[in-house]
Design a protein around this motif. Structure first.
Motif, PDB file in Angstrom:
ATOM      1  N   GLN A  87      -3.235  -2.576  -0.982  1.00  0.00           N
ATOM      2  CA  GLN A  87      -1.827  -2.952  -0.903  1.00  0.00           C
ATOM      3  C   GLN A  87      -1.690  -4.476  -0.824  1.00  0.00           C
ATOM      4  O   GLN A  87      -0.809  -5.062  -1.465  1.00  0.00           O
ATOM      5  CB  GLN A  87      -1.175  -2.299   0.312  1.00  0.00           C
ATOM      6  N   ARG A  88      -2.566  -5.114  -0.079  1.00  0.00           N
ATOM      7  CA  ARG A  88      -2.528  -6.584   0.036  1.00  0.00           C
ATOM      8  C   ARG A  88      -2.804  -7.239  -1.320  1.00  0.00           C
ATOM      9  O   ARG A  88      -2.148  -8.208  -1.692  1.00  0.00           O
ATOM     10  CB  ARG A  88      -3.547  -7.052   1.089  1.00  0.00           C
ATOM     11  N   VAL A  89      -3.762  -6.693  -2.063  1.00  0.00           N
ATOM     12  CA  VAL A  89      -4.059  -7.220  -3.405  1.00  0.00           C
ATOM     13  C   VAL A  89      -2.833  -7.072  -4.304  1.00  0.00           C
ATOM     14  O   VAL A  89      -2.469  -8.002  -5.036  1.00  0.00           O
ATOM     15  CB  VAL A  89      -5.284  -6.506  -4.018  1.00  0.00           C
ATOM     16  N   HIS A  90      -2.179  -5.917  -4.224  1.00  0.00           N
ATOM     17  CA  HIS A  90      -0.964  -5.698  -5.025  1.00  0.00           C
ATOM     18  C   HIS A  90       0.139  -6.689  -4.641  1.00  0.00           C
ATOM     19  O   HIS A  90       0.844  -7.211  -5.507  1.00  0.00           O
ATOM     20  CB  HIS A  90      -0.457  -4.269  -4.861  1.00  0.00           C
ATOM     21  N   GLN A  91       0.271  -6.956  -3.359  1.00  0.00           N
ATOM     22  CA  GLN A  91       1.275  -7.912  -2.902  1.00  0.00           C
ATOM     23  C   GLN A  91       0.970  -9.315  -3.422  1.00  0.00           C
ATOM     24  O   GLN A  91       1.876 -10.033  -3.863  1.00  0.00           O
ATOM     25  CB  GLN A  91       1.340  -7.926  -1.376  1.00  0.00           C
ATOM     26  N   GLU A  92      -0.292  -9.707  -3.397  1.00  0.00           N
ATOM     27  CA  GLU A  92      -0.680 -11.025  -3.895  1.00  0.00           C
ATOM     28  C   GLU A  92      -0.426 -11.138  -5.395  1.00  0.00           C
ATOM     29  O   GLU A  92       0.065 -12.162  -5.873  1.00  0.00           O
ATOM     30  CB  GLU A  92      -2.151 -11.300  -3.574  1.00  0.00           C
ATOM     31  N   GLU A  93      -0.756 -10.076  -6.140  1.00  0.00           N
ATOM     32  CA  GLU A  93      -0.522 -10.084  -7.588  1.00  0.00           C
ATOM     33  C   GLU A  93       0.971 -10.162  -7.902  1.00  0.00           C
ATOM     34  O   GLU A  93       1.386 -10.879  -8.816  1.00  0.00           O
ATOM     35  CB  GLU A  93      -1.136  -8.842  -8.238  1.00  0.00           C
ATOM     36  N   HIS A 127       3.248 -11.478  -5.986  1.00  0.00           N
ATOM     37  CA  HIS A 127       3.674 -12.840  -5.631  1.00  0.00           C
ATOM     38  C   HIS A 127       3.333 -13.808  -6.767  1.00  0.00           C
ATOM     39  O   HIS A 127       4.175 -14.626  -7.168  1.00  0.00           O
ATOM     40  CB  HIS A 127       3.004 -13.279  -4.333  1.00  0.00           C
ATOM     41  N   GLU A 128       2.113 -13.718  -7.299  1.00  0.00           N
ATOM     42  CA  GLU A 128       1.695 -14.606  -8.394  1.00  0.00           C
ATOM     43  C   GLU A 128       2.553 -14.371  -9.639  1.00  0.00           C
ATOM     44  O   GLU A 128       2.955 -15.324 -10.313  1.00  0.00           O
ATOM     45  CB  GLU A 128       0.223 -14.390  -8.725  1.00  0.00           C
TER      46      GLU A 128
END
Length: 152
Positions: free
Chosen positions: A120-126, A128-129
């Motif tokens: 989920q954190r990776v998805h949030q970072e992606e 955001h980018e």
């Protein structure tokens, strides 16, 4: 055919199956993988749906199993997005008390939660980018438009 063993001599599904909630749920999920013309799976789907709805209405059914059945009736596993299914399973297993869950299940649940949160954190970072890139593109397009308008 594998499913024929669940039928009695009259060709109907054995009523004893209705007392095995987990087995009914498994048969229900399996019946959803039917292709056109597999009448036995259509019958299995009808039989399991009817009996699972009765299980949900039964006040003796545990709340965690009720939630599991209600979720499956609303959205069978094969129609579900894997991350949604994972989140649901984490919720169901989190409700089990320590006496119902073995040490291995508790450790597995902790790893499942950790994995879910990391992805989920990776998805949030992606996201955001992606949002930042889109905003930058919009700003550049706006500046190009303004520059063109001023220079015209």
């Amino acid at each position: 055919d594998v499913f024929r063993k669940f039928k009695d001599h009259e060709g109907k599904f054995k009523e004893s199956l209705a007392f095995d909630g987990q087995g009914l749920l498994s048969l229900y999920e399996a019946a959803h993988v039917a292709i056109h013309g597999e009448d036995i799976l259509d019958e299995a789907l009808s039989f399991t749906t009817k009996n699972l709805k009765l299980i949900v209405q039964d006040h003796r059914t545990s709340s965690s199993f009720k939630k599991q059945v209600e979720f499956s009736l609303a959205l069978p596993m094969w129609k579900c997005v894997p991350r949604t299914l994972a989140r649901h399973c984490i919720d169901v297993y989190s409700e089990l008390d320590d006496q119902q869950a073995s040490h291995d299940e508790t450790v597995t649940l902790k790893f499942a939660k950790l994995d879910f949160n990391m992805v989920q954190r990776v998805h949030q970072e992606e996201l955001h980018e992606l949002t930042m890139s889109v905003n930058l593109y919009i700003r550049m397009a706006f500046l190009a438009f303004i520059t063109y308008f001023i220079n015209s």
